[in-house]
Write a protein that holds these residues in place. Sequence first.
Motif, short mmCIF file in Angstrom:
data_model
loop_
_atom_site.label_atom_id
_atom_site.label_comp_id
_atom_site.label_asym_id
_atom_site.label_seq_id
_atom_site.Cartn_x
_atom_site.Cartn_y
_atom_site.Cartn_z
N TYR A 1 0.75 -0.76 0.00
CA TYR A 1 0.24 -0.21 0.00
C TYR A 1 1.13 1.42 0.21
CZ TYR A 1 -3.61 3.25 1.19
OH TYR A 1 -4.48 4.78 1.06
N ILE A 2 1.51 1.12 0.06
CA ILE A 2 2.83 2.52 1.16
C ILE A 2 3.48 3.00 -0.58
CG2 ILE A 2 4.87 3.06 1.81
CD1 ILE A 2 4.41 1.56 4.94
N HIS A 3 4.05 1.65 -1.26
CA HIS A 3 4.76 1.76 -2.87
C HIS A 3 3.80 2.52 -3.27
CE1 HIS A 3 8.75 0.24 -2.64
NE2 HIS A 3 8.45 -0.23 -1.51
N GLN A 4 2.07 2.37 -3.54
CA GLN A 4 1.21 2.56 -4.38
C GLN A 4 0.72 4.25 -4.25
OE1 GLN A 4 -1.92 -0.50 -4.11
NE2 GLN A 4 -0.50 -2.28 -4.62
N ASN A 5 1.02 4.09 -2.34
CA ASN A 5 0.10 5.74 -2.25
C ASN A 5 1.20 6.44 -2.04
OD1 ASN A 5 -2.58 5.41 -2.75
ND2 ASN A 5 -2.04 3.20 -1.78
N TYR A 6 2.67 6.19 -1.77
CA TYR A 6 3.68 7.52 -0.76
C TYR A 6 4.06 8.44 -1.42
CZ TYR A 6 7.35 6.58 -4.85
OH TYR A 6 8.64 7.03 -5.61
N THR A 7 2.70 8.81 -2.95
CA THR A 7 3.71 10.07 -3.30
C THR A 7 1.83 10.94 -2.91
OG1 THR A 7 2.19 9.48 -5.84
CG2 THR A 7 4.69 9.47 -5.60
N GLN A 8 1.32 10.69 -2.57
CA GLN A 8 -0.08 11.54 -2.21
C GLN A 8 -0.45 11.74 -1.38
OE1 GLN A 8 -3.59 7.60 -1.16
NE2 GLN A 8 -3.61 9.68 0.59
N LYS A 9 -1.09 13.52 -1.58
CA LYS A 9 -0.57 14.86 -0.24
C LYS A 9 -1.65 13.80 1.41
CE LYS A 9 0.20 18.58 -2.84
NZ LYS A 9 -0.55 20.29 -3.19
N GLY A 10 -1.29 14.26 2.23
CA GLY A 10 -1.49 13.78 3.76
C GLY A 10 -2.05 12.27 4.20
N LEU A 11 -0.44 11.37 2.98
CA LEU A 11 -1.11 10.23 3.56
C LEU A 11 -0.60 10.25 5.22
CD1 LEU A 11 -0.74 7.24 2.55
CD2 LEU A 11 1.69 7.27 2.37
N THR A 12 -1.02 9.44 6.16
CA THR A 12 -1.30 8.95 7.39
C THR A 12 -0.66 8.34 7.61
OG1 THR A 12 -3.56 9.25 7.96
CG2 THR A 12 -2.35 11.20 7.88
N LEU A 13 -0.54 7.60 8.83
CA LEU A 13 0.18 6.49 9.17
C LEU A 13 -1.84 5.76 9.28
CD1 LEU A 13 0.73 4.22 11.01
CD2 LEU A 13 1.96 5.39 12.70
N ASN A 14 -2.46 6.33 9.73
CA ASN A 14 -3.57 5.98 10.03
C ASN A 14 -4.09 4.97 9.02
OD1 ASN A 14 -5.56 5.79 12.13
ND2 ASN A 14 -7.37 7.43 11.33
N GLU A 15 -3.78 6.25 7.79
CA GLU A 15 -4.53 5.34 6.31
C GLU A 15 -4.49 4.14 6.57
OE1 GLU A 15 -4.48 7.12 1.94
OE2 GLU A 15 -4.16 8.24 3.35
N VAL A 16 -2.74 4.13 6.30
CA VAL A 16 -1.98 2.70 5.72
C VAL A 16 -2.90 2.02 7.03
CG1 VAL A 16 0.26 1.74 6.03
CG2 VAL A 16 -0.36 3.87 5.28
N ALA A 17 -3.20 2.18 7.99
CA ALA A 17 -3.22 0.75 9.52
C ALA A 17 -4.53 0.71 9.01
CB ALA A 17 -3.14 1.79 10.91
N GLN A 18 -5.69 1.71 8.21
CA GLN A 18 -7.08 0.92 8.63
C GLN A 18 -7.58 0.26 6.91
OE1 GLN A 18 -8.81 5.15 8.52
NE2 GLN A 18 -9.98 5.38 10.20
N LYS A 19 -6.17 0.39 6.26
CA LYS A 19 -6.17 -0.34 4.96
C LYS A 19 -5.55 -1.73 5.14
CE LYS A 19 -8.07 3.32 1.87
NZ LYS A 19 -9.05 3.24 1.27
N ASN A 20 -5.67 -1.84 6.12
CA ASN A 20 -4.32 -3.26 6.09
C ASN A 20 -5.64 -3.48 7.82
OD1 ASN A 20 -2.08 -3.74 4.34
ND2 ASN A 20 -1.91 -1.37 5.18
N HIS A 21 -6.64 -3.24 8.80
CA HIS A 21 -7.72 -3.44 9.02
C HIS A 21 -6.37 -4.13 10.49
CE1 HIS A 21 -10.68 -4.03 5.84
NE2 HIS A 21 -9.21 -4.85 5.18
N VAL A 22 -5.14 -2.97 11.15
CA VAL A 22 -4.53 -2.96 12.15
C VAL A 22 -5.19 -1.26 12.78
CG1 VAL A 22 -3.44 -4.75 11.64
CG2 VAL A 22 -2.51 -3.31 11.03
#
Length: 443
Positions: A350-371
């Motif tokens: 997910y990080i490799h696909q979205n690291y250029t996204q503005k406003g990317l947060t740890l919370n978003e990465v966690a939510q997408k992975n259900h942890v």
Amino acid sequence: MYNILIVDDEPLICRGLASLLETSGLDISNIYTAHNGYEALDYVKMENIDLLITDIQMGAMSGIELMQQAKIIKPWVQVIVVSAHETFQYAQLAIRLGAKDYLIKPINSEQLLNSVRHVLLHMDRSALNQEDMISDLREHFRMDQPLPQRTEILNRLLTEKDKIFTEQMYELEEINQVSLKGPYFTVIKIRLDFSSNSKAATFADKDRLLLQYAALNIVNEVLDKKWDHHSFYSPHEEISIIIQWDETSYGDSSVDKINQLEMIGRSLHFNIHKFLGFQSIVGISQILKGREFLNELNEQVNKAIVWNREHKDHHVFYFGDFKWDIICEDPTEEDLVAQSNMIVERANEYIHQNYTQKGLTLNEVAQKNHVSPNYLSYLFKKNTGSNLWEYVIKLRMDESKRLIQNTDLRRYEISERVGYESPEHFSKIFKKYFGISPSEMKK
């Protein structure tokens, strides 16, 4: 010496507050300024920020959201909120999230300095050495102890499956000032690990009771009046906490309650270790509706704590982070490792696909992975050797370096492409990372 971060979308206010603090004579090491929430979060991730002073209304990310994100990353960061609006709802939410003060603009200089002084003074309390601490606790041992019958009732509610909702039980609750109306509940359990401190492990039983009593007082100080809760002793040198919400408070969707519970868990662990000198393991259940599920919530926290077997260097565990439907009741070491690896692999993708996204947060990465963010951060560092956000910055910096060396894109265009809110913020991160500015690298 303390590091302070000032966040306001008006640069003049940032400079004014920074100048005031610089000349205050307070024990301040560094003062950082940011003009939006995303820029501020990078400082929280990369610097040892002790105190965050933030405006509440700042465009894309509000001060409330910044508080939530900052405390997901570092729950012990202290916060003072400033606002142009004397709005009770904002003030109530800020205090509930752990803000130490809520100041109204225009800011009175003396009021701000008094507030900052108070916060820093509170942070400066360090743990006594073990002998002095026990002596101090003995001196105050006559302080009110938890009522034995109340403690017994609360433990029975957590552990007994049958015949606990009779009229007699309700009468006992009323007599002993136990109000469990909910209807939403969660359970947090703290297992005190005296063996993590060699001196505490050898204390007499009465002194270990004193330490447990001190831990219970830390629990009550952290939760204070911001949470409708009952905290009490449980068997095996544990402390249990029942937190409840009524329909109105639970219906407030402005705060992610699971993230809040994890912040509480991490704050409890941090403060017990800081002030008492030993480790603890904290288990957190899900939130369920109905007091008849208190027993199930108690079983959940006991299961969550089991994961300390696999992660002995981790101390706060949320039941929902573990996929109980795909592993057996008593997971093997192989089960635990396989599940951890799967979580990290998916997060990496997910990080490799979205690291250029503005406003990317740890919370978003966690939510997408259900942890939870807390558990994801821990697993990512353990499995890859890199802090998750440092890894995101590495990807952004590597890509920006490639664009600088191989294209004619302007600084603001590169900043946009790698996910930064402003060219100025991009340049600060770039120079900190490479030691030279983007223009110097271009030359």
